[in-house]
Design an enzyme around this catalytic site. Structure first.
Site, mmCIF file in Angstrom:
data_model
loop_
_atom_site.group_PDB
_atom_site.id
_atom_site.type_symbol
_atom_site.label_atom_id
_atom_site.label_comp_id
_atom_site.label_asym_id
_atom_site.label_seq_id
_atom_site.Cartn_x
_atom_site.Cartn_y
_atom_site.Cartn_z
ATOM 1 N N LYS A 67 -9.826 -9.810 9.273
ATOM 2 C CA LYS A 67 -9.810 -11.098 8.266
ATOM 3 C C LYS A 67 -8.670 -11.810 8.202
ATOM 4 O O LYS A 67 -8.753 -13.109 8.006
ATOM 5 C CB LYS A 67 -10.366 -10.451 7.103
ATOM 6 C CG LYS A 67 -9.304 -9.613 6.277
ATOM 7 C CD LYS A 67 -9.699 -9.271 5.065
ATOM 8 C CE LYS A 67 -8.719 -8.350 4.190
ATOM 9 N NZ LYS A 67 -7.332 -9.122 4.280
ATOM 10 N N THR A 68 -7.341 -11.218 8.258
ATOM 11 C CA THR A 68 -6.484 -12.036 8.230
ATOM 12 C C THR A 68 -6.088 -12.956 9.309
ATOM 13 O O THR A 68 -5.639 -14.255 9.159
ATOM 14 C CB THR A 68 -5.107 -11.075 8.212
ATOM 15 O OG1 THR A 68 -5.113 -10.248 7.209
ATOM 16 C CG2 THR A 68 -3.766 -12.173 7.958
ATOM 17 N N ASP A 247 -8.407 -14.853 -0.375
ATOM 18 C CA ASP A 247 -8.554 -13.574 0.454
ATOM 19 C C ASP A 247 -8.498 -12.387 -0.467
ATOM 20 O O ASP A 247 -8.175 -12.535 -1.699
ATOM 21 C CB ASP A 247 -6.915 -13.282 1.316
ATOM 22 C CG ASP A 247 -7.043 -12.126 2.011
ATOM 23 O OD1 ASP A 247 -8.227 -11.780 2.647
ATOM 24 O OD2 ASP A 247 -5.898 -11.564 2.380
ATOM 25 N N GLU A 248 -9.429 -11.243 -0.114
ATOM 26 C CA GLU A 248 -9.506 -10.175 -0.828
ATOM 27 C C GLU A 248 -10.254 -10.361 -2.241
ATOM 28 O O GLU A 248 -9.860 -9.814 -3.293
ATOM 29 C CB GLU A 248 -8.213 -9.431 -1.203
ATOM 30 C CG GLU A 248 -7.364 -8.960 0.131
ATOM 31 C CD GLU A 248 -7.712 -7.771 0.683
ATOM 32 O OE1 GLU A 248 -8.950 -7.359 0.336
ATOM 33 O OE2 GLU A 248 -7.229 -7.397 1.514
ATOM 34 N N GLN A 278 -15.317 -2.748 -0.519
ATOM 35 C CA GLN A 278 -13.841 -2.094 -0.617
ATOM 36 C C GLN A 278 -13.332 -2.708 -1.876
ATOM 37 O O GLN A 278 -12.243 -3.001 -2.437
ATOM 38 C CB GLN A 278 -13.027 -2.884 0.466
ATOM 39 C CG GLN A 278 -13.173 -1.891 1.801
ATOM 40 C CD GLN A 278 -12.130 -2.489 2.800
ATOM 41 O OE1 GLN A 278 -11.036 -1.881 2.806
ATOM 42 N NE2 GLN A 278 -12.402 -3.525 3.688
ATOM 43 N N ARG A 647 -9.379 4.347 6.736
ATOM 44 C CA ARG A 647 -7.794 3.852 7.020
ATOM 45 C C ARG A 647 -7.719 4.724 8.311
ATOM 46 O O ARG A 647 -6.697 4.564 8.960
ATOM 47 C CB ARG A 647 -7.235 4.716 5.931
ATOM 48 C CG ARG A 647 -7.217 4.215 4.691
ATOM 49 C CD ARG A 647 -7.120 2.551 4.501
ATOM 50 N NE ARG A 647 -8.303 1.964 4.464
ATOM 51 C CZ ARG A 647 -8.706 0.811 4.686
ATOM 52 N NH1 ARG A 647 -7.755 0.109 4.991
ATOM 53 N NH2 ARG A 647 -9.823 0.108 4.882
#
Length: 709
Positions: A67-68, A247-248, A278, A647
């Site tokens: 996504k970044t 973002d997020e 998330q 993770r």
């Protein structure tokens, strides 16, 4: 802003560009254009998201889906191809670290992106309030209160209540502001239905405005109030920002959503990136409904799903997805691993928490001792747990076995006593009305300022404009000799340091008046103030560790100030930066990360991280999930499990203990509900498996007292 292309144009263009690039690459020709260069690494869904324009866009970005890369490429695309001026783009996220990374990566793709405003939500709110300080009833040099400062202020507003009694109210006030609730809001009962909460909240707000400071909640709430009440300000801001990217977004609270809605206008291009699976920060005010209901709140929204996972092997993704898919509150997506093969996750049944720690230690030791491709480093491993208290058994076991480790989540640098004292000194200089800072530091080191002397100073301040520093000077003649001498030294120290910054200012300075004098940086002023007030000597003498840690910490604070100019504007910027990012400096984080050591960390703190090998521990009812979790809260616990599992890049281990010490006594435990929800065949089971495992009643587990059988 250029007119929107016809419907479907972006999708056709995305496919066309991707096919053209693939043709060129396979034919051996080089792709030379700048556009193709930065778009080349994108997969079809990422490219579609980058090229999208017109309607609001929700990018559902699964864990490890890049996504970044998408959001930074989109910033470059808006500048290069959509011809949006860089200063007309606003990108917001939730941490300074994320904002720095976004800014750096965007600049790598497009040099002009350095002019894009990339900030955290709270940093943007602080910028807005400083630009509109007069409209907000503030001075541009206002200070930002953290939770401890807010508690001190509330204690002043409720003198008959103990600090320990008021601490929960400070947190509820912060939560109320997260939900955009004022003291007179009828929905305030959602936070606390008791009448004294409303009374305390109102008294706190009145006192906060009187001292001319703001707390973290105000950095979002007050800009929204201004934008709603003053349409001309909202119109001006919408004219400034043609494109807004978030973002997020799954971490946004209600007040942050209100800010986003206030920034959105008919000509604003809005793009948010997030993952409903998330959303794990409800305790901080995050509201998953913000992302679930985004299409309803912004009609015409397009949704693009990023489902290609570049982090984890397929068996890990299948296990994590089989749990989170049980949630009702999700928009839905299916992650597909881009890495072939991979070991099957392992579930280990263990007798107790001591054996759990030993099992983790043996796993790690064996991997480090191996040779060839199977050999691992200590830094490859992360041990995850639900709460910080669970780290003790792992620390004990690792110490005995000489396994190097680092614990993430210990006391932060800016939360230490000596640092908070130094920041109070600087706050007094930046904002002489800061009563909380003045009260904290006026008698440290001891200056003979007892309750009676302090009362005289405060009475003098209440009778004027609230300037506590000026009030202390006026009250000198009425103070006892010892207090008079001590306060005089304090005032002279402040005055000398203020002179370093260009002298004291009158109320309401113009912004152009701030940069009066440039020097060798703010650190000279900070060091001189710490020395002249005696604070540096005081903390060096009271350093119980005997290692000069306190003096070293104060020195580090002064070093950090060297990045800012020796002006009042520089001082305000320095204090703002600290209050917005309460963590160790980047250099320390990089140093810790570079050590070959196992990471011990709570599942919440793993967000945004990845490790080759992960062990999730404490998977029992009453521990993870807690037994008081029902409905939406249980769904968040399930998302937390999903975050922890994803993770892991290469190997995932799950641990559950038959017995555990809870509340100081041994307890027999039941395996976590989440272990029952994993699809059959998705993990390899070792240890003494309970006979009942695998048989889950249709209604799930009944409520259990303290998680016990």
């Amino acid at each position: 802003m250029p007119p929107a292309p016809p419907a479907g144009y972006e999708n056709r263009l995305a496919c066309g560009i991707l096919n053209a690039m693939n043709t060129l690459l396979h034919s051996g020709e080089s792709v030379k254009s700048a556009e193709e260069d930065y778009l080349a690494p994108l997969n079809p869904e990422q490219l579609e998201a980058v090229l999208h324009s017109g309607h609001p866009l929700l990018i559902l970005a699964g864990a490890g889906s890049g996504k970044t890369r998408v959001i930074t490429a989109k910033i470059a695309y808006l500048i290069k191809e959509r011809r949006i001026p860089p200063h007309a783009i606003l990108a917001v996220t939730f941490t300074n670290k994320a904002a720095r990374e976004m800014a750096e990566r965007a600049r790598d793709l497009e040099e002009r992106a350095s002019s894009v405003m990339i900030r955290t939500f709270h940093s943007f709110g602080a910028w807005f309030l400083r630009c509109n300080a007069e409209r907000a009833g503030l001075e541009p040099n206002f200070t930002i209160y953290d939770e401890d400062d807010s508690l001190s202020l509330l204690s002043l507003a409720a003198e008959n209540r103990e600090r320990s009694e008021l601490k929960p109210f400070v947190r509820r006030i912060a939560r109320a502001k997260d939900y955009f609730l004022s003291p007179d809001d009828p929905d305030l009962s959602r936070i606390d239905y008791r009448k004294d909460f409303k009374t305390l909240y109102a008294a706190y707000e009145e006192r906060l405005r009187r001292v001319g400071s703001v707390d973290f909640g105000d950095l979002i709430k007050r800009p929204v109030e201004i934008l709603k009440e003053q349409p001309e300000v909202a119109s001006r801001l919408r004219d400034r920002f043609h494109a807004v990217l978030v973002d997020e977004y799954q971490d946004a609270n209600v007040a942050q959503f209100e800010l986003l809605r206030a920034l959105f206008g008919p000509e604003t291009y809005l793009c948010v990136v997030g993952d409903d699976d998330q959303s794990i920060y409800r305790f901080r005010g995050a509201e998953v409904r913000n992302i679930l209901e985004f299409p309803e709140r912004f009609p015409g929204t397009d949704i693009i799903r990023l489902e290609r996972n570049y982090r984890s092997v397929s068996p890990i993704l299948h296990l994590a997805s089989s749990v989170v898919c049980r949630n009702q509150g999700r928009l839905g997506k299916t992650l597909v691993a881009q890495r072939e093969g991979g070991k099957q996750p392992v579930l280990s049944f263990l007798p107790d928490q001591e054996e759990e720690a030993s099992f983790c230690a043996r796993l790690i030791e064996n991997s480090v001792r191996q040779s060839g491709a199977r050999k691992a480093s200590y830094a490859d491993w992360a041990v995850l747990y639900r709460t910080n208290a669970q780290s003790l058994s792992f620390e004990t076991a690792f110490l005995r076995r000489r396994i190097p480790y680092r614990v993430v989540g210990s006391l932060k640098f800016y939360e230490r006593e000596e640092i908070k004292d130094a920041l109070s000194l600087l706050s007094c200089m930046a904002n002489p009305k800061d009563e909380v800072a003045f009260r904290r530091i006026i008698n440290k080191p001891a200056r003979g300022v007892g309750p009676a002397a302090l009362r005289r100073i405060m009475e003098e301040a209440d009778g004027t404009d609230g300037d506590t520093v000026a009030a202390a000077e006026r009250a000198l003649s009425n103070l006892p000799p010892k207090a008079r001498a001590g306060v005089t030294v304090f005032l002279k120290s402040l005055a000398a340091s203020a002179a370093d910054l260009g002298g004291r200012r009158d109320a309401g300075p113009r912004q152009s008046d701030w940069a009066v004098k440039a020097g060798d940086g703010l650190s000279v002023c900070v060091a001189r103030l710490l020395h002249n007030t005696g604070l540096a000597v005081y903390h060096a003498a009271n350093d119980e560790s005997g290692t000069n840690q306190r003096a070293g910490n104060l020195q580090e604070l002064a070093n950090a100030a060297s990045l800012y100019p020796a002006t009042f504007e520089g001082l305000a910027g320095f204090l703002e930066h600290i209050e917005l990012d309460r963590s160790f400096e980047i250099a320390r984080e990089e140093e810790d990360a570079a050590r070959d050591a196992v990471t011990l960390i709570t599942v919440h703190n793993t967000k945004g991280l990845e490790f080759p090998r992960v062990i999730m521990t404490g998977l029992e009812q009453g521990v993870f999930p807690r037994t008081d979790k029902r409905g939406e809260e249980l769904e968040e616990e399930r998302r937390l499990f999903y975050v922890g599992a994803t993770r892991a890049m290469d190997e995932l281990y799950l641990c559950t203990a038959a017995r555990r010490r809870l509340y100081g006594r041994p307890a027999f435990m039941r395996p976590s509900l989440f272990l029952y929800e994993i699809e059959q065949g998705r993990m390899r089971i070792i240890g003494d498996r309970p006979e009942c495992f695998g048989i889950l009643p249709p209604e799930g587990f009944p409520a259990l007292k303290d998680g016990l059988l």
